[in-house]
Design a protein around this motif. Structure first.
Motif, PDB file in Angstrom:
ATOM      1  N   ILE A  75       0.832  -1.202   0.000  1.00  0.00           N
ATOM      2  CA  ILE A  75       0.000   0.000   0.000  1.00  0.00           C
ATOM      3  C   ILE A  75       0.867   1.253   0.000  1.00  0.00           C
ATOM      4  CG2 ILE A  75      -1.656   1.343   1.371  1.00  0.00           C
ATOM      5  CD1 ILE A  75      -2.905  -1.392   2.192  1.00  0.00           C
ATOM      6  N   ALA A  76       1.920   1.257   0.803  1.00  0.00           N
ATOM      7  CA  ALA A  76       2.827   2.411   0.850  1.00  0.00           C
ATOM      8  C   ALA A  76       3.482   2.650  -0.508  1.00  0.00           C
ATOM      9  CB  ALA A  76       3.889   2.206   1.928  1.00  0.00           C
ATOM     10  N   GLU A  83       7.641   6.651  -7.468  1.00  0.00           N
ATOM     11  CA  GLU A  83       8.570   7.414  -6.635  1.00  0.00           C
ATOM     12  C   GLU A  83       9.392   6.469  -5.764  1.00  0.00           C
ATOM     13  OE1 GLU A  83       6.701  10.433  -4.232  1.00  0.00           O
ATOM     14  OE2 GLU A  83       5.136  10.713  -5.735  1.00  0.00           O
ATOM     15  N   LEU A  84      10.588   6.912  -5.417  1.00  0.00           N
ATOM     16  CA  LEU A  84      11.413   6.157  -4.485  1.00  0.00           C
ATOM     17  C   LEU A  84      10.842   6.325  -3.084  1.00  0.00           C
ATOM     18  CD1 LEU A  84      14.049   4.570  -3.827  1.00  0.00           C
ATOM     19  CD2 LEU A  84      15.115   6.795  -3.446  1.00  0.00           C
ATOM     20  N   VAL A  85      10.574   5.211  -2.415  1.00  0.00           N
ATOM     21  CA  VAL A  85      10.132   5.234  -1.024  1.00  0.00           C
ATOM     22  C   VAL A  85      11.308   4.714  -0.211  1.00  0.00           C
ATOM     23  CG1 VAL A  85       8.411   4.467   0.650  1.00  0.00           C
ATOM     24  CG2 VAL A  85       7.758   4.779  -1.749  1.00  0.00           C
ATOM     25  N   SER A  86      11.847   5.549   0.638  1.00  0.00           N
ATOM     26  CA  SER A  86      13.062   5.185   1.367  1.00  0.00           C
ATOM     27  C   SER A  86      12.802   4.045   2.345  1.00  0.00           C
ATOM     28  CB  SER A  86      13.626   6.393   2.113  1.00  0.00           C
ATOM     29  OG  SER A  86      12.830   6.704   3.237  1.00  0.00           O
ATOM     30  N   ASN A  87      13.870   3.340   2.644  1.00  0.00           N
ATOM     31  CA  ASN A  87      13.779   2.266   3.642  1.00  0.00           C
ATOM     32  C   ASN A  87      13.275   2.835   4.962  1.00  0.00           C
ATOM     33  OD1 ASN A  87      14.810   0.410   1.802  1.00  0.00           O
ATOM     34  ND2 ASN A  87      16.916   0.693   2.497  1.00  0.00           N
ATOM     35  N   ARG A  88      13.757   4.013   5.326  1.00  0.00           N
ATOM     36  CA  ARG A  88      13.343   4.631   6.591  1.00  0.00           C
ATOM     37  C   ARG A  88      11.847   4.938   6.595  1.00  0.00           C
ATOM     38  NH1 ARG A  88      16.498   9.704   8.824  1.00  0.00           N
ATOM     39  NH2 ARG A  88      16.466  10.126   6.598  1.00  0.00           N
ATOM     40  N   ASP A  89      11.331   5.467   5.480  1.00  0.00           N
ATOM     41  CA  ASP A  89       9.896   5.760   5.400  1.00  0.00           C
ATOM     42  C   ASP A  89       9.062   4.480   5.498  1.00  0.00           C
ATOM     43  OD1 ASP A  89      10.411   8.443   5.174  1.00  0.00           O
ATOM     44  OD2 ASP A  89       9.835   8.603   3.059  1.00  0.00           O
ATOM     45  N   LEU A  90       9.523   3.429   4.826  1.00  0.00           N
ATOM     46  CA  LEU A  90       8.798   2.155   4.895  1.00  0.00           C
ATOM     47  C   LEU A  90       8.814   1.590   6.310  1.00  0.00           C
ATOM     48  CD1 LEU A  90       9.867   0.457   1.556  1.00  0.00           C
ATOM     49  CD2 LEU A  90       7.562   1.203   2.186  1.00  0.00           C
ATOM     50  N   MET A  91       9.972   1.665   6.954  1.00  0.00           N
ATOM     51  CA  MET A  91      10.076   1.151   8.329  1.00  0.00           C
ATOM     52  C   MET A  91       9.161   1.943   9.266  1.00  0.00           C
ATOM     53  SD  MET A  91      12.458  -1.357   8.456  1.00  0.00           S
ATOM     54  CE  MET A  91      13.217  -1.350  10.047  1.00  0.00           C
ATOM     55  N   ALA A  92       9.144   3.265   9.110  1.00  0.00           N
ATOM     56  CA  ALA A  92       8.289   4.105   9.961  1.00  0.00           C
ATOM     57  C   ALA A  92       6.820   3.828   9.705  1.00  0.00           C
ATOM     58  CB  ALA A  92       8.603   5.582   9.727  1.00  0.00           C
ATOM     59  N   ARG A  93       6.468   3.533   8.485  1.00  0.00           N
ATOM     60  CA  ARG A  93       5.080   3.264   8.117  1.00  0.00           C
ATOM     61  C   ARG A  93       4.615   1.905   8.614  1.00  0.00           C
ATOM     62  NH1 ARG A  93       1.545   4.561   3.720  1.00  0.00           N
ATOM     63  NH2 ARG A  93      -0.234   3.226   4.007  1.00  0.00           N
ATOM     64  N   VAL A  94       5.445   0.890   8.428  1.00  0.00           N
ATOM     65  CA  VAL A  94       5.045  -0.484   8.726  1.00  0.00           C
ATOM     66  C   VAL A  94       5.233  -0.829  10.200  1.00  0.00           C
ATOM     67  CG1 VAL A  94       5.464  -2.900   8.125  1.00  0.00           C
ATOM     68  CG2 VAL A  94       5.526  -1.152   6.352  1.00  0.00           C
ATOM     69  N   TRP A  95       6.231  -0.254  10.830  1.00  0.00           N
ATOM     70  CA  TRP A  95       6.496  -0.491  12.246  1.00  0.00           C
ATOM     71  C   TRP A  95       6.568   0.849  12.965  1.00  0.00           C
ATOM     72  CZ3 TRP A  95       9.089  -3.193   8.376  1.00  0.00           C
ATOM     73  CH2 TRP A  95       8.850  -4.565   8.333  1.00  0.00           C
ATOM     74  N   SER A 103      16.336  -6.102   8.682  1.00  0.00           N
ATOM     75  CA  SER A 103      16.082  -7.374   7.990  1.00  0.00           C
ATOM     76  C   SER A 103      14.591  -7.682   7.921  1.00  0.00           C
ATOM     77  CB  SER A 103      16.835  -8.522   8.661  1.00  0.00           C
ATOM     78  OG  SER A 103      16.342  -8.738   9.972  1.00  0.00           O
ATOM     79  N   ASN A 104      13.804  -7.119   8.842  1.00  0.00           N
ATOM     80  CA  ASN A 104      12.351  -7.329   8.804  1.00  0.00           C
ATOM     81  C   ASN A 104      11.754  -6.756   7.524  1.00  0.00           C
ATOM     82  OD1 ASN A 104      11.517  -8.644  11.346  1.00  0.00           O
ATOM     83  ND2 ASN A 104      12.578  -6.893  12.230  1.00  0.00           N
ATOM     84  N   LEU A 105      12.276  -5.617   7.083  1.00  0.00           N
ATOM     85  CA  LEU A 105      11.806  -5.027   5.834  1.00  0.00           C
ATOM     86  C   LEU A 105      12.165  -5.947   4.664  1.00  0.00           C
ATOM     87  CD1 LEU A 105      10.533  -2.730   4.230  1.00  0.00           C
ATOM     88  CD2 LEU A 105      12.759  -1.572   4.268  1.00  0.00           C
ATOM     89  N   THR A 106      13.386  -6.448   4.658  1.00  0.00           N
ATOM     90  CA  THR A 106      13.846  -7.345   3.595  1.00  0.00           C
ATOM     91  C   THR A 106      13.000  -8.611   3.536  1.00  0.00           C
ATOM     92  OG1 THR A 106      16.084  -6.496   3.903  1.00  0.00           O
ATOM     93  CG2 THR A 106      15.864  -8.559   2.693  1.00  0.00           C
ATOM     94  N   ILE A 107      12.711  -9.178   4.689  1.00  0.00           N
ATOM     95  CA  ILE A 107      11.919 -10.414   4.764  1.00  0.00           C
ATOM     96  C   ILE A 107      10.504 -10.186   4.230  1.00  0.00           C
ATOM     97  CG2 ILE A 107      10.802 -12.007   6.402  1.00  0.00           C
ATOM     98  CD1 ILE A 107      13.453 -11.689   8.102  1.00  0.00           C
TER      99      ILE A 107
END
Length: 147
Positions: A75-76, A83-95, A103-107
């Motif tokens: 969804i994010a 657009e590029l969604v940074s790893n940090r933005d994804l981590m903040a959104r999901v957790w 590694s949780n993002l990678t998994i």
């Protein structure tokens, strides 16, 4: 009739959290207010359709099993298609408000790509920009309540 527009869900973004985070893209909140009248009911890409309010991914009429974290990543990425969604933005959104190992993002990204069969049979939906983040590169069509 559906038209191609950027997917910005009405209920998928916690505006208060995004507004409090200074490292989040301010564009997310601005885009959301601009599209407040549009409420997507389905997001189509490739053979898939996403029903974001139901957190349901379908391939045709078949449910695609996907965990909640992988669904939130999808969804994010769809919200900021192309657009590029940074790893940090994804981590903040999901957790949100949690420290988790990257590694949780990678998994969860691997689970998402597996479910989409990304990279197989000429399909390409998600591109990794090493060390920076991910980009959804598939063609997206959105339908809303008023279509």
């Amino acid at each position: 009739m559906s038209e191609v527009v950027r997917f910005i869900p009405r209920s998928g973004l916690n505006e208060r959290h995004a507004a409090q985070r200074q490292d989040m893209d301010k564009v997310i909140v601005e885009k959301r207010t601009e599209a407040a009248d549009f409420r997507p009911t389905k997001v189509f890409f490739g053979p898939f359709s996403l029903l974001p309010t139901q957190l349901l991914l379908l391939e045709g009429d078949k449910v695609v099993p996907l965990g909640s974290r992988a669904m939130e990543i999808l969804i994010a990425l769809l919200e900021r298609c192309g657009e590029l969604v940074s790893n940090r933005d994804l981590m903040a959104r999901v957790w949100p408000n949690l420290f988790v190992d990257p590694s949780n993002l990678t998994i969860n990204m691997s689970a998402l790509r597996r479910a989409l069969r990304d990279g197989r049979d000429g399909r390409r939906f998600i591109v990794n920009i090493p060390g920076r983040g991910y980009r959804f590169v598939g063609s997206v069509d959105v339908s809303g309540d008023d279509n």
